[in-house]
Design a protein around this motif. Structure first.
Motif, PDB file in Angstrom:
ATOM      1  N   ARG A   1      -7.838   0.809   3.191  1.00 17.60           N
ATOM      2  CA  ARG A   1      -7.132  -0.439   2.897  1.00 17.60           C
ATOM      3  C   ARG A   1      -5.836  -0.481   3.682  1.00 17.60           C
ATOM      4  O   ARG A   1      -5.063   0.491   3.681  1.00 17.60           O
ATOM      5  N   LEU A   2      -5.588  -1.593   4.349  1.00 18.33           N
ATOM      6  CA  LEU A   2      -4.339  -1.755   5.087  1.00 18.33           C
ATOM      7  C   LEU A   2      -3.194  -1.950   4.099  1.00 18.33           C
ATOM      8  O   LEU A   2      -3.282  -2.752   3.175  1.00 18.33           O
ATOM      9  N   THR A   3      -2.099  -1.201   4.282  1.00 14.26           N
ATOM     10  CA  THR A   3      -0.972  -1.244   3.349  1.00 14.26           C
ATOM     11  C   THR A   3       0.285  -1.755   4.037  1.00 14.26           C
ATOM     12  O   THR A   3       0.368  -1.812   5.270  1.00 14.26           O
ATOM     13  N   ASP A   4       1.276  -2.096   3.224  1.00  7.70           N
ATOM     14  CA  ASP A   4       2.558  -2.554   3.756  1.00  7.70           C
ATOM     15  C   ASP A   4       3.322  -1.437   4.461  1.00  7.70           C
ATOM     16  O   ASP A   4       4.306  -1.698   5.144  1.00  7.70           O
ATOM     17  N   ALA A   5       2.889  -0.195   4.280  1.00  4.65           N
ATOM     18  CA  ALA A   5       3.556   0.935   4.920  1.00  4.65           C
ATOM     19  C   ALA A   5       3.170   1.082   6.387  1.00  4.65           C
ATOM     20  O   ALA A   5       3.647   1.998   7.065  1.00  4.65           O
ATOM     21  N   GLY A   6       2.296   0.197   6.893  1.00  3.10           N
ATOM     22  CA  GLY A   6       1.921   0.242   8.300  1.00  3.10           C
ATOM     23  C   GLY A   6       0.792   1.198   8.602  1.00  3.10           C
ATOM     24  O   GLY A   6       0.660   1.680   9.731  1.00  3.10           O
ATOM     25  N   ARG A   7      -0.050   1.477   7.611  1.00  2.00           N
ATOM     26  CA  ARG A   7      -1.180   2.381   7.796  1.00  2.00           C
ATOM     27  C   ARG A   7      -2.323   1.933   6.899  1.00  2.00           C
ATOM     28  O   ARG A   7      -2.175   1.070   6.031  1.00  2.00           O
ATOM     29  N   PHE A   8      -3.483   2.549   7.106  1.00  3.67           N
ATOM     30  CA  PHE A   8      -4.625   2.366   6.213  1.00  3.67           C
ATOM     31  C   PHE A   8      -4.666   3.550   5.254  1.00  3.67           C
ATOM     32  O   PHE A   8      -4.455   4.694   5.663  1.00  3.67           O
TER      33      PHE A   8
ATOM     34  N   GLY B   1      -6.418   5.301  -8.345  1.00  5.10           N
ATOM     35  CA  GLY B   1      -5.503   4.618  -7.433  1.00  5.10           C
ATOM     36  C   GLY B   1      -4.711   5.571  -6.556  1.00  5.10           C
ATOM     37  O   GLY B   1      -3.833   5.143  -5.805  1.00  5.10           O
ATOM     38  N   ALA B   2      -5.000   6.875  -6.627  1.00  5.33           N
ATOM     39  CA  ALA B   2      -4.280   7.865  -5.823  1.00  5.33           C
ATOM     40  C   ALA B   2      -4.739   7.809  -4.376  1.00  5.33           C
ATOM     41  O   ALA B   2      -5.926   7.635  -4.089  1.00  5.33           O
ATOM     42  N   VAL B   3      -3.794   7.968  -3.453  1.00  2.33           N
ATOM     43  CA  VAL B   3      -4.122   8.008  -2.030  1.00  2.33           C
ATOM     44  C   VAL B   3      -4.713   9.377  -1.698  1.00  2.33           C
ATOM     45  O   VAL B   3      -4.078  10.416  -1.935  1.00  2.33           O
ATOM     46  N   LEU B   4      -5.917   9.389  -1.146  1.00  2.71           N
ATOM     47  CA  LEU B   4      -6.560  10.643  -0.773  1.00  2.71           C
ATOM     48  C   LEU B   4      -6.128  11.088   0.621  1.00  2.71           C
ATOM     49  O   LEU B   4      -5.753  12.229   0.827  1.00  2.71           O
ATOM     50  N   TYR B   5      -6.191  10.187   1.581  1.00  5.93           N
ATOM     51  CA  TYR B   5      -5.720  10.442   2.938  1.00  5.93           C
ATOM     52  C   TYR B   5      -5.480   9.104   3.610  1.00  5.93           C
ATOM     53  O   TYR B   5      -5.878   8.055   3.091  1.00  5.93           O
ATOM     54  N   SER B   6      -4.800   9.136   4.735  1.00  7.98           N
ATOM     55  CA  SER B   6      -4.410   7.893   5.391  1.00  7.98           C
ATOM     56  C   SER B   6      -4.884   7.869   6.842  1.00  7.98           C
ATOM     57  O   SER B   6      -5.263   8.902   7.411  1.00  7.98           O
ATOM     58  N   LEU B   7      -4.854   6.677   7.428  1.00  3.92           N
ATOM     59  CA  LEU B   7      -5.230   6.466   8.824  1.00  3.92           C
ATOM     60  C   LEU B   7      -4.045   5.800   9.517  1.00  3.92           C
ATOM     61  O   LEU B   7      -3.636   4.700   9.125  1.00  3.92           O
ATOM     62  N   GLN B   8      -3.502   6.466  10.532  1.00  9.96           N
ATOM     63  CA  GLN B   8      -2.286   5.987  11.172  1.00  9.96           C
ATOM     64  C   GLN B   8      -2.485   5.833  12.675  1.00  9.96           C
ATOM     65  O   GLN B   8      -3.356   6.473  13.273  1.00  9.96           O
ATOM     66  N   ASN B   9      -1.657   4.994  13.266  1.00 11.33           N
ATOM     67  CA  ASN B   9      -1.656   4.796  14.705  1.00 11.33           C
ATOM     68  C   ASN B   9      -1.186   6.064  15.399  1.00 11.33           C
ATOM     69  O   ASN B   9      -0.174   6.653  15.013  1.00 11.33           O
ATOM     70  N   LEU B  10      -1.923   6.506  16.419  1.00 15.48           N
ATOM     71  CA  LEU B  10      -1.532   7.697  17.161  1.00 15.48           C
ATOM     72  C   LEU B  10      -0.163   7.529  17.796  1.00 15.48           C
ATOM     73  O   LEU B  10       0.587   8.503  17.962  1.00 15.48           O
TER      74      LEU B  10
END
Length: 427
Positions: A306-313, A321-330
């Motif tokens: 899910r895309l978040t306001d923090a600038g990552r997925f 509702g806990a974040v397991l891991y994130s996807l960020q721009n290299l």
């Protein structure tokens, strides 16, 4: 001078010497336990004086394959201090088994002018003896976990192992509203308030709308998080706030010694810095090819991000509702709906924050599969921080590091994903 006075002086001197020796022995014992758990790798560098109160940086260091001629084993990287002038790369540490945790050689030892160890790790007798006793008490409290149980403390009660706690005894029962000023205070560290209706009754978290009256009030200031250890001014401001509220009730309380609380905070921060680990897996396109932002969003959302306001997925656990891991721009540039429409991205990083998730090994397995699928879908390559491909053997070695880091956290009774872990590894 009478013989009685001389005797008292001699007895006092003997007592002081005994306390110093006892603290020194306790510190050695606790240090061995912490080093057995947290692992202080050969070659660890010390921070400059005063760094103990500094932040544990948010910069990520990915796992990397050994360079040519290095040992073939993989290491997952620990957090490091961005202020370290020697921090120019991401050297790997040797992998360890499931029952041993050894942080990479770049783990920052948060030392300051009151550190009780020298560069060789031996106790420096020239330092203040009180520091040894405080470090021993803090390390032993976490290591013993007597008050915490296997999962760490919950949010429903104070945690004396990681918080500076002041208990107020009002002259008569008071409502939660009397601590309104404290509920809205901002001291630079998380501040919690609790109340209970009797000495043998459970604590209840206080909010502005909490009903009922309480015979005891507890004010709790977190001693350390990723922003660093609580400083002397922060602790002094906390004590002053509590004193002001106590005077308005009125209520009796015993103020903690700020110097001791600062030492506890710095010791706790050093322990957490040694155990603060993130794992990153990079999905990289071969240059000059890139990933269209719209394509990335479609693939990420299809994979459950899910895309978040923090600038990552974020990949979020549905039931909690806990974040397991994130996807960020290299490129470390934030992702948003607008930027993804026009973005051309060379690669992305999946990031696992070991301390902040329950069952880190299981979550790593899930993230690894997601990274492999995304690399296949995007016709990209799964690589390490040095942009060398990660094969199954390398991924298995990283998994061992996740297991070791998880075990190390549990050894000091910081259960990954627990309220205690979220507090210490937040901020």
């Amino acid at each position: 001078m009478t013989s009685l006075q001389l005797g008292l002086i001699a007895g006092g001197a003997a007592l002081v010497v005994g306390v110093i020796v006892y603290n020194w022995l306790q510190m050695r014992r606790v240090r061995r336990r912490i080093e057995a758990v947290g692992g202080r790798a050969a070659g660890s560098r010390s921070s400059p004086a005063g760094a103990a109160a500094g932040p544990r940086t948010q910069d990520r260091v990915e796992p990397t394959l050994p360079r040519d001629g290095d040992d073939s084993r993989m290491a997952a990287a620990s957090r490091r201090d961005a202020s370290d002038p020697e921090d120019t790369s991401s050297p790997a540490a040797e992998a360890v088994g499931d029952d041993e945790w050894e942080p990479p050689i770049d783990v920052v030892a948060h030392d300051d002018a009151r550190s009780v160890t020298n560069e060789t790790g031996e106790v420096d007798e020239a330092e203040h003896a009180d520091a040894a006793g405080i470090a021993a008490a803090t390390g032993a409290a976490l290591a013993a976990g007597a008050r915490s149980g296997p999962g760490g403390r919950t949010t429903s009660q104070p945690d004396p192992d990681i918080e500076c706690i002041v208990t107020l005894q009002p002259v008569e029962p008071v409502p939660a509203g009397v601590v309104a000023a404290g509920l809205h205070a901002r001291l630079g560290k998380p501040l919690r308030w609790f109340g209970r209706r009797g000495a043998d009754l459970p604590w209840q978290a206080l909010k502005a709308d909490t009903v009922g009256e309480f015979t005891q009030i507890a004010a709790c200031l977190l001693l350390a998080d990723r922003a660093g250890a609580a400083s002397r001014p922060q602790i002094a401001a906390f004590v002053a706030l509590v004193a002001q509220i106590a005077a308005s009730l009125p209520a009796a309380f015993v103020a903690p010694e700020p110097a001791r609380e600062v030492e506890r905070a710095e010791t706790l921060d050093r322990i957490c810095a040694d155990l603060d680990v993130q794992i990153g897996l990079t999905v990289l396109k071969d240059a000059p090819a890139t990933i269209a932002g719209t394509r990335l969003r479609g693939v990420a959302e299809a994979a459950g991000f899910r895309l978040t306001d923090a600038g990552r997925f974020d990949c979020v656990q549905e039931d909690t509702g806990a974040v397991l891991y994130s996807l960020q721009n290299l490129r470390a540039e934030p992702l948003s709906t607008d930027t993804l429409r026009v973005a051309a991205i060379p690669g992305v990083v999946m990031l696992l924050d070991v301390a902040r998730v329950a069952e880190p090994v299981r979550v790593f397995d899930q993230m690894k599969l997601a990274a492999k699928r995304m690399a296949l879908t995007l016709d990209a390559t799964l690589v390490d921080d040095n942009r060398r491909p990660l094969d199954d053997a390398a991924l298995a070695a990283i998994r061992q590091q996740v297991q070791a880091a998880t075990a190390a956290l549990r050894e000091v009774h910081i259960e990954p994903g627990s309220p205690r872990a979220l507090a210490l590894f937040g901020g």
